[in-house]
Scaffold this motif. Structure first.
Motif, mmCIF file in Angstrom:
data_model
loop_
_atom_site.group_PDB
_atom_site.id
_atom_site.type_symbol
_atom_site.label_atom_id
_atom_site.label_comp_id
_atom_site.label_asym_id
_atom_site.label_seq_id
_atom_site.Cartn_x
_atom_site.Cartn_y
_atom_site.Cartn_z
ATOM 1 N N PRO A 146 0.959 -9.181 -6.683
ATOM 2 C CA PRO A 146 -0.080 -7.895 -6.745
ATOM 3 C C PRO A 146 -0.084 -7.323 -8.279
ATOM 4 N N ASP A 147 -1.261 -6.885 -8.444
ATOM 5 C CA ASP A 147 -1.597 -6.232 -9.640
ATOM 6 C C ASP A 147 -1.147 -4.814 -9.565
ATOM 7 N N HIS A 148 -0.410 -4.331 -10.892
ATOM 8 C CA HIS A 148 0.165 -3.006 -10.906
ATOM 9 C C HIS A 148 -0.886 -1.990 -10.840
ATOM 10 N N GLY A 149 -0.910 -1.187 -9.805
ATOM 11 C CA GLY A 149 -1.673 -0.034 -9.818
ATOM 12 C C GLY A 149 -2.949 -0.089 -9.245
ATOM 13 N N LYS A 150 -3.098 -1.494 -8.946
ATOM 14 C CA LYS A 150 -4.441 -1.707 -8.338
ATOM 15 C C LYS A 150 -4.581 -1.441 -6.827
ATOM 16 N N LEU A 151 -5.817 -0.982 -6.375
ATOM 17 C CA LEU A 151 -5.731 -0.919 -4.857
ATOM 18 C C LEU A 151 -5.424 -2.043 -3.976
ATOM 19 N N SER A 152 -4.775 -1.963 -2.790
ATOM 20 C CA SER A 152 -4.221 -3.113 -2.234
ATOM 21 C C SER A 152 -5.234 -4.018 -1.399
ATOM 22 N N PRO A 153 -5.504 -5.191 -1.544
ATOM 23 C CA PRO A 153 -6.432 -5.791 -0.806
ATOM 24 C C PRO A 153 -5.839 -6.544 0.401
ATOM 25 N N TRP A 154 -4.563 -6.181 0.832
ATOM 26 C CA TRP A 154 -3.725 -6.600 2.070
ATOM 27 C C TRP A 154 -3.563 -5.677 3.119
ATOM 28 N N ARG A 155 -3.470 -6.039 4.229
ATOM 29 C CA ARG A 155 -2.879 -5.304 5.128
ATOM 30 C C ARG A 155 -1.581 -5.184 5.446
ATOM 31 N N PHE A 156 -0.827 -4.112 5.594
ATOM 32 C CA PHE A 156 0.534 -3.826 5.864
ATOM 33 C C PHE A 156 0.985 -3.343 7.145
ATOM 34 N N ILE A 157 2.008 -4.017 7.434
ATOM 35 C CA ILE A 157 2.628 -3.079 8.772
ATOM 36 C C ILE A 157 3.891 -2.431 7.949
ATOM 37 N N VAL A 158 4.109 -0.867 8.589
ATOM 38 C CA VAL A 158 4.900 -0.036 7.997
ATOM 39 C C VAL A 158 6.010 -0.051 9.154
ATOM 40 N N PHE A 159 7.110 -0.310 8.849
ATOM 41 C CA PHE A 159 8.336 -0.223 9.724
ATOM 42 C C PHE A 159 9.499 0.484 9.193
ATOM 43 N N GLU A 160 10.339 0.836 9.905
ATOM 44 C CA GLU A 160 11.669 1.535 9.703
ATOM 45 C C GLU A 160 13.009 0.707 10.040
ATOM 46 N N GLY A 161 13.369 0.137 9.042
ATOM 47 C CA GLY A 161 14.867 -0.433 9.213
ATOM 48 C C GLY A 161 15.979 0.306 8.589
ATOM 49 N N ASP A 162 16.458 -0.021 7.568
ATOM 50 C CA ASP A 162 17.525 0.870 6.923
ATOM 51 C C ASP A 162 16.970 1.775 6.049
ATOM 52 N N GLY A 163 15.696 1.796 5.946
ATOM 53 C CA GLY A 163 14.694 2.497 5.149
ATOM 54 C C GLY A 163 13.212 2.502 5.780
ATOM 55 N N MET A 164 12.266 2.917 4.982
ATOM 56 C CA MET A 164 10.941 2.598 5.305
ATOM 57 C C MET A 164 10.461 1.695 4.357
ATOM 58 N N PHE A 165 9.754 0.457 5.123
ATOM 59 C CA PHE A 165 9.453 -0.700 4.254
ATOM 60 C C PHE A 165 7.852 -1.064 4.766
ATOM 61 N N ALA A 166 7.259 -1.884 4.072
ATOM 62 C CA ALA A 166 5.904 -2.432 4.494
ATOM 63 C C ALA A 166 5.956 -3.798 4.303
ATOM 64 N N THR A 167 5.675 -4.445 5.231
ATOM 65 C CA THR A 167 5.442 -6.011 4.929
ATOM 66 C C THR A 167 3.840 -6.549 5.398
ATOM 67 N N ALA A 168 3.426 -7.482 4.642
ATOM 68 C CA ALA A 168 2.098 -8.098 4.929
ATOM 69 C C ALA A 168 1.751 -8.560 6.385
ATOM 70 N N ILE A 169 0.901 -7.889 7.032
ATOM 71 C CA ILE A 169 0.582 -8.240 8.283
ATOM 72 C C ILE A 169 0.159 -9.992 8.755
ATOM 73 N N ASP A 170 0.022 -10.713 7.655
ATOM 74 C CA ASP A 170 -0.639 -12.171 7.928
ATOM 75 C C ASP A 170 0.550 -12.899 8.293
ATOM 76 N N THR A 171 2.062 -12.651 8.190
ATOM 77 C CA THR A 171 3.071 -13.498 8.588
ATOM 78 C C THR A 171 3.544 -13.074 9.775
ATOM 79 N N VAL A 172 3.276 -11.887 10.448
ATOM 80 C CA VAL A 172 3.846 -11.468 11.544
ATOM 81 C C VAL A 172 3.178 -12.052 12.785
ATOM 82 N N GLU A 173 3.777 -12.762 13.636
ATOM 83 C CA GLU A 173 3.108 -13.633 14.895
ATOM 84 C C GLU A 173 2.976 -12.532 16.006
ATOM 85 N N ARG A 174 3.796 -11.619 16.221
ATOM 86 C CA ARG A 174 4.069 -10.901 17.186
ATOM 87 C C ARG A 174 4.855 -9.682 16.984
ATOM 88 N N ILE A 175 4.776 -8.512 17.697
ATOM 89 C CA ILE A 175 5.764 -7.325 17.793
ATOM 90 C C ILE A 175 6.148 -7.123 19.240
#
Length: 135
Positions: free
Chosen positions: A1-30
């Motif tokens: 990623p480029d520091h401070g740039k608008l994100s070109p990716w889609r993220f899924i936000v989830f709660e684990g032992d904190g709040m996180f985001a992961t790129a959606i392209d590797t998520v098969e299903r929830i």
């Protein structure tokens, strides 16, 4: 990623032992953890095979606990899949909905700062590359 740039990716936000985001392209299903075909030993049936599970709610990914609550994000990396147990999947962030920053010096983690239309900060989520963890 480029520091401070608008994100070109889609993220899924989830709660684990904190709040996180992961790129959606590797998520098969929830799926709901209650509905997942778990074996009670840290694995689940997925598309005719058994895949490992990791519990991200406790910070200790060694064992899945409290099978009554949570969601499973099935993540692929190459030909392998892992079921990541989270407390809750919150939302999908579309491309351009925030900026990506490296928090700290070289080698530090990336942080996604979700923003409103006027670019004012709304929330921040640590980026976790679950696809890389699954490898």
């Amino acid at each position: 990623p480029d520091h401070g740039k608008l994100s070109p990716w889609r993220f899924i936000v989830f709660e684990g032992d904190g709040m996180f985001a992961t790129a959606i392209d590797t998520v098969e299903r929830i799926v709901s953890l209650r509905e997942a075909a778990t074996d009670g030993n840290g694995a689940m049936a997925w598309e005719g095979r058994t895949i490992p599970m990791r519990d991200l709610r406790t910070g200790d990914a060694a064992a899945v606990v409290d099978a009554a609550r949570g969601d499973v994000m099935v993540v692929r990396s190459g030909g392998a899949c892992v079921g990541y147990v989270v407390s809750r999947v919150h939302l999908l962030l579309p491309p351009g909905s925030g900026r990506v920053y490296r928090m700290g010096g070289a080698g530090a983690e990336w942080e996604f700062i979700a923003t409103s239309g006027d670019d004012a900060p709304q929330a921040s989520y640590r980026i976790v590359e679950l696809g890389a963890l699954a490898a």
